[in-house]
Every structure is written in C-alpha cells, then in structure tokens.
Enzyme design. Structure first.
Site, mmCIF file in Angstrom:
data_model
loop_
_atom_site.group_PDB
_atom_site.id
_atom_site.type_symbol
_atom_site.label_atom_id
_atom_site.label_comp_id
_atom_site.label_asym_id
_atom_site.label_seq_id
_atom_site.Cartn_x
_atom_site.Cartn_y
_atom_site.Cartn_z
ATOM 1 N N GLY A 1 -14.204 -17.614 -22.889
ATOM 2 C CA GLY A 1 -14.412 -18.505 -21.747
ATOM 3 C C GLY A 1 -13.840 -19.872 -22.060
ATOM 4 N N CYS B 1 -14.378 -14.638 -29.055
ATOM 5 C CA CYS B 1 -14.030 -16.041 -28.792
ATOM 6 C C CYS B 1 -15.274 -16.843 -28.377
ATOM 7 C CB CYS B 1 -12.905 -16.092 -27.759
ATOM 8 S SG CYS B 1 -12.051 -17.668 -27.777
ATOM 9 N N TYR B 2 -15.426 -17.180 -27.086
ATOM 10 C CA TYR B 2 -16.623 -17.918 -26.647
ATOM 11 C C TYR B 2 -17.888 -17.134 -27.001
ATOM 12 C CZ TYR B 2 -19.780 -20.527 -23.537
ATOM 13 O OH TYR B 2 -20.803 -21.287 -23.029
ATOM 14 N N HIS C 1 -8.691 -12.450 -30.056
ATOM 15 C CA HIS C 1 -8.816 -11.526 -28.911
ATOM 16 C C HIS C 1 -8.332 -10.114 -29.256
ATOM 17 C CE1 HIS C 1 -9.989 -14.486 -25.885
ATOM 18 N NE2 HIS C 1 -9.300 -15.325 -26.647
ATOM 19 N N GLU D 1 -8.579 -7.578 -27.459
ATOM 20 C CA GLU D 1 -8.190 -6.867 -26.237
ATOM 21 C C GLU D 1 -6.734 -7.089 -25.850
ATOM 22 O OE1 GLU D 1 -10.064 -9.479 -26.527
ATOM 23 O OE2 GLU D 1 -9.910 -10.872 -24.843
ATOM 24 N N ASP E 1 2.954 -3.194 -7.053
ATOM 25 C CA ASP E 1 1.587 -3.299 -6.536
ATOM 26 C C ASP E 1 1.518 -3.012 -5.038
ATOM 27 O OD1 ASP E 1 1.247 -4.158 -9.089
ATOM 28 O OD2 ASP E 1 1.104 -6.285 -8.575
ATOM 29 N N LYS F 1 -1.860 -3.775 -14.235
ATOM 30 C CA LYS F 1 -0.537 -3.240 -13.909
ATOM 31 C C LYS F 1 -0.300 -1.849 -14.490
ATOM 32 C CE LYS F 1 3.176 -5.086 -12.000
ATOM 33 N NZ LYS F 1 3.037 -6.007 -10.865
#
Ligand code: XMP
Length: 507
Positions: free
Chosen positions: A51, A78-79, A163, A165, A220, A363
C-alpha cells in the site's frame, strides 16, 4: 481459499490473481474486515498486500489485530510486512528507498524454501522494518534492507519487504507456492468454464435489450465484445477514428470485426474534432482529459442516434483489472498514476448500464479466455494500445506532421519486430516522438529533424515492466530504415528504463 487484504497498493489484485494461478481460489477484502467475519469463510490463509502509506502515519490503514491470532497462516507483503511488525511490537521507520531490482540474500526459511542463496527480487518501498517483534527471525536481506524477509514459524506468520507477485521477482511464484503449501490449500481452482459463467451472467443482465460498445481492435475490447455477442447478438460496435491511430489500424479493425461476423459495426471519423481540440495543448493529463471528453461526446452522439432505432440500455466495456487499479477505482486508495479514459464517467451521463465482463481479470487471463472462446492467436497476441493513442507517444504538442512521422516510424519498428519474431516475445513495443530536434547529415546536406525513441518492454501485466533486450542488429536495422525513409526524423534512441520508476507510455 486465501483472503487477500487490500491496502490500496498497485499490486493487491495481482496477488489474488497469482494465487488463483496456483490453483487456489483467492478473494480480496477491505482492511476493515473483522476476524470474526473471516472465521465464517473458508479462509485457509491471509495475505496482507502492499500500500502507498506508512504504517506509522496518522489514519494509516490497520487491521483487526485478531486476524493475526486466528491460527491461519499470514503473509505480509511490503506494507503488510511492515504492518505486522508494527502491530506486534517491532519498529518501522522511513529508510533508504528501493525501487526495482534488488538481490535478496536468503537464510533458512519455510517461506523461502527452494530458493537460491541469492535471488532477484522486485522492491518498491520507502519504509523498512528495523526491529522485529519477539519470536520472529530474519530470513532474508538486501543491501539496503536488513530485514527484507522474516518469519515466526510457531505462529505461521511471514513477511517479505519485496513483491513476490510481480514477474520480475524471478522466483516469486515459488514463495507464493510455499505459502499455499503452508496453508494446506488444495489446488482445485481453474479458468475452465469461465466463458460459460460470464456469458450466462451477461445474458441474465441484458435480457432482450441492446448493447453498445466502443471497440479499439485491442485484445480487451475484442474479447469483451465476443463474449457479449455470444450472450446477445444485439450488440452495436463503434470504432472511433481519433486521428491518433497507428498506420493502417482503422482498416484492420473493420476487417477483423467483419471476419468475426459482427452485424453492427460503425467507424466514426472524428479526426478533425480531436486534432482541433488538442492544438497547442502540451500537458499530459490535460491531453488525456481532452481526449476522454471528446470521446464521450462523439460516442454519446452515436448512442443517441442508435437509441432512436434500437432499445439500447447497456454499454459494454473491455475494462480489465489493471485499468481500474491504475485509475484508483478499486479501493479508492491507490494513487492516481494516469487518467485512463476508458473508465471515465460514460455510463452515468448516457443513462446506460455498464457491462464489464473482464473487470476482474488480468491481460494474460483475458488472452486465455480469448483462446477458450476460439479467437485467433494473431488477434490475441496484439500488443496493447492506449485509449488516447499516439497522443501519449508524441511528447507535448501534437501536430499532423508529428503524427505522420510517428506513424511511419512505428510502422517500420513493428514490421522489423514481426519479421524477427520479437513482436511475440515482447509485451509491448512502439515508437515515440520526442519534443526536441537534432542535427543530422543526409547526403552532403545538414538535416534537422525529430528524435524517435523506440520502447520495447517485457511484462506479464503492465504493472511492472523491464526493457526488452532486443538484438543490436534489429535495433540498427530499424534505426537505419527510420532515418532513411521517414522524412523529418533524424535520430533514433532506445529506451532502457524499467517500470517503476518509469511508466510504459510516455505521457
Ligand atoms: P503505463 O504507461 O501506465 O501503461 O505504464 C500501462 C499499460 O496501460 C496502457 N495504457 C492505457 N490503456 N487507456 C488504455 O486503454 C489509457 O489511457 C492507457 N494509458 C496507458 C499502456 O499502453 C500499457 O500497456
């Protein structure tokens, strides 16, 4: 199921996406959720996301501390990593910033099992944990951040400052997999059947009414329109020629929708309107807003016209999750990076109801869904193209001359990428036109023309990106062709900036 608590970071949704990719269902919740509510769900693990705030700030997000006592494993990222330390008696301070690639030295750890002693990780933070709560040990450090990973195996609480992810944390998926194993979650979730679920939802929503949809030819809006069409043939696709498109694009898109069998497809020529409104405008956000507004006007006019003939009640949009998060529409907490015009105030103004079948997807999931729907690979592998088009690739003022130069340069670059097989190996690649001129020599004469920047990036989701290591020969050939063939361009540069700190587009 794993519950992800969203502190408004750019990556919160991506964490859930990654967990689902590992075959475990993941759901996002607000920080205000109580431990009691979580206990009622089938949560087997909790992840606290990143965050933009500092845990020690007044009014910073916090959690119900009892979440840490539920007995289910908790991973802070992280946060989240800082918040756990802060809540349990550790210390978090403002520290040396880390943005981008870092090397993590790993120690013995349940969470980092299977990783090498030195690993590439992706960091983006300005605070750091400098003292751990009791019972915790450090399991990883980077040069700037001594406590880059910690754990308390007895309580099954873990934290990482970087991170896992994002794609550029090389073995991030191993870390998340280890966490899923620690949680004991079974890998039973898959994307199979998602098309049928989404089509059924749309059918239920629209009934017999008609839908209008702005399409761009991009993946998209293509996948969204095909989904909607499968639910209801009563879909009217509108393509706006803003004058800011790539060379040949308008014709290609019309052809594609024709081949796909769409019965109602209209191209609106709005070049004059867009270019006249953009005349003399130099500020990036102003450009984006002007384009967004003009787009709404053109579109609204068309809707009114079609409403006279059809029972149009719905507006289809190909919004995907990153569009919402980067426009701060998710939890309302992420910082606005850029105004993406495709998530503006369109539907309220036109009194239409919104259908956004892809709004929870990334995506790569959209492409997967497109494959399930039988759309050809060539269309699904198209690079993303921003709504404001070349306007965000021509720095500062836009003129017809600059558009022409950029279209030609971009066409050459794309052609070379396709010929060499690098188009498919990159997430996005394009030419941009800088707002300055450079001297060159052509024949024996002095030339004075614009500078073209080539940008090619690798990415999985556009949330982070690395510059593509294109072969020198490919770059050289492109530069030679551009300077030889494109009148008004004298120089070609290659952009080697990562995201963050840069963005993919220029404005
Ligand atoms: P940035 O430049 O923010 O881009 O790193 C991330 C991804 O989003 C695309 N992009 C847009 N897409 N409308 C869109 O539909 C927009 O206004 C817009 N701006 C950027 C960009 O091409 C990249 O893939």
């Amino acid at each position: 199921m794993i519950t992800v608590i969203d502190f408004g970071g750019q990556y919160a949704h991506l964490i859930a996406r990654r967990i689902r990719q590992l075959g475990v269902y993941a759901e996002i919740k607000e920080p205000t959720i109580k431990a009691e509510e979580i206990r009622k769900t089938e949560t087997e693990g909790i992840i606290l996301s990143g965050g933009p705030k500092s845990v020690y700030e007044k009014n910073a997000f916090t959690i119900d501390k009892k979440l840490l006592e539920l007995g289910v494993p908790v991973l802070g990222i992280c946060y989240g990593h800082q918040l756990i330390a802060h809540l349990l008696g550790g210390k978090v301070v403002s520290a040396n910033k880390e943005y981008g690639k870092e090397t993590l030295q790993t120690g013995k750890s349940e969470l980092l099992k299977g990783l090498a002693s030195r690993e590439q990780v992706w960091a983006s933070h300005g605070d750091a944990v400098i003292k751990l709560p009791e019972g915790f040990k450090t399991t990883g450090s980077t040069q700037e951040c001594k406590i880059a990973a910690y754990e308390n195996p007895a309580k099954k609480i873990y934290g990482v400052q970087f991170h896992p992810e994002v794609q550029h944390t090389t073995n991030g998926m191993t870390i998340l997999q280890n966490f899923v194993n620690i949680c004991g979650s079974k890998r039973t979730y898959s994307m199979k059947g998602l098309d049928k679920r989404l089509i059924a939802e749309i059918k239920k929503q629209v009934g017999r009414h008609a839908t209008i949809m702005g399409v761009s030819g991009g993946v998209d809006s293509l996948v969204a329109s095909v989904l909607i069409r499968k639910a209801t043939p009563n879909i009217h696709c509108v393509f706006v020629d803003t004058g800011l498109l790539r060379k040949g694009e308008k014709e290609e898109v019309a052809q594609l929708y024709k081949e796909l069998g769409f019965e109602h497809f209209t191209t609106i020529d709005a070049r004059g309107l867009f270019l006249s409104r953009l005349k003399g405008v130099t500020e990036p956000e102003e450009k984006r807003k002007i384009i967004g507004k003009a787009f709404v006007e053109v579109f609204e006019k068309k809707v009114e016209e079609l409403k006279g003939k059809h029972d149009i009640r719905f507006l289809g949009q190909g919004t995907i999750y990153p569009d919402r998060i980067e426009s701060a529409k998710s939890s309302g907490q992420a910082a606005v990076i850029k105004t993406h015009h495709n998530v503006g105030g369109l539907p309220e103004k036109m009194k239409l109801l919104l259908i956004e079948p892809l709004k929870e997807l990334y995506k790569d999931e959209v492409r997967e869904l497109g494959r399930i729907l039988g759309i050809e690979k060539e269309h699904l592998n198209r690079h993303p193209f921003p709504g404001p088009g070349l306007a965000v690739r021509i720095l500062r003022e836009i003129t017809p001359e600059k558009i022409k130069i950029l279209q030609e340069a971009d066409f050459i670059f794309t052609e070379e990428l396709k010929k060499s097989g690098y188009y498919e190996k990159t997430w996005q690649a394009f030419a941009a036109l800088l707002d300055s001129k450079a001297v060159g020599v052509m024949g024996d004469a002095r030339a004075y023309g614009y500078i073209i920047a080539l940008r090619a990036v690798t990415s999985l989701d556009a949330m982070t990106a690395d510059w593509a290591r294109l072969p020198n020969e490919l770059l050289e050939k492109t530069a030679n062709r551009i300077t030889k063939k494109v009148k008004g361009a004298t120089r070609v540069l290659y952009d080697i900036t990562q995201k963050p700190p840069a963005t993919i587009e220029y404005e």
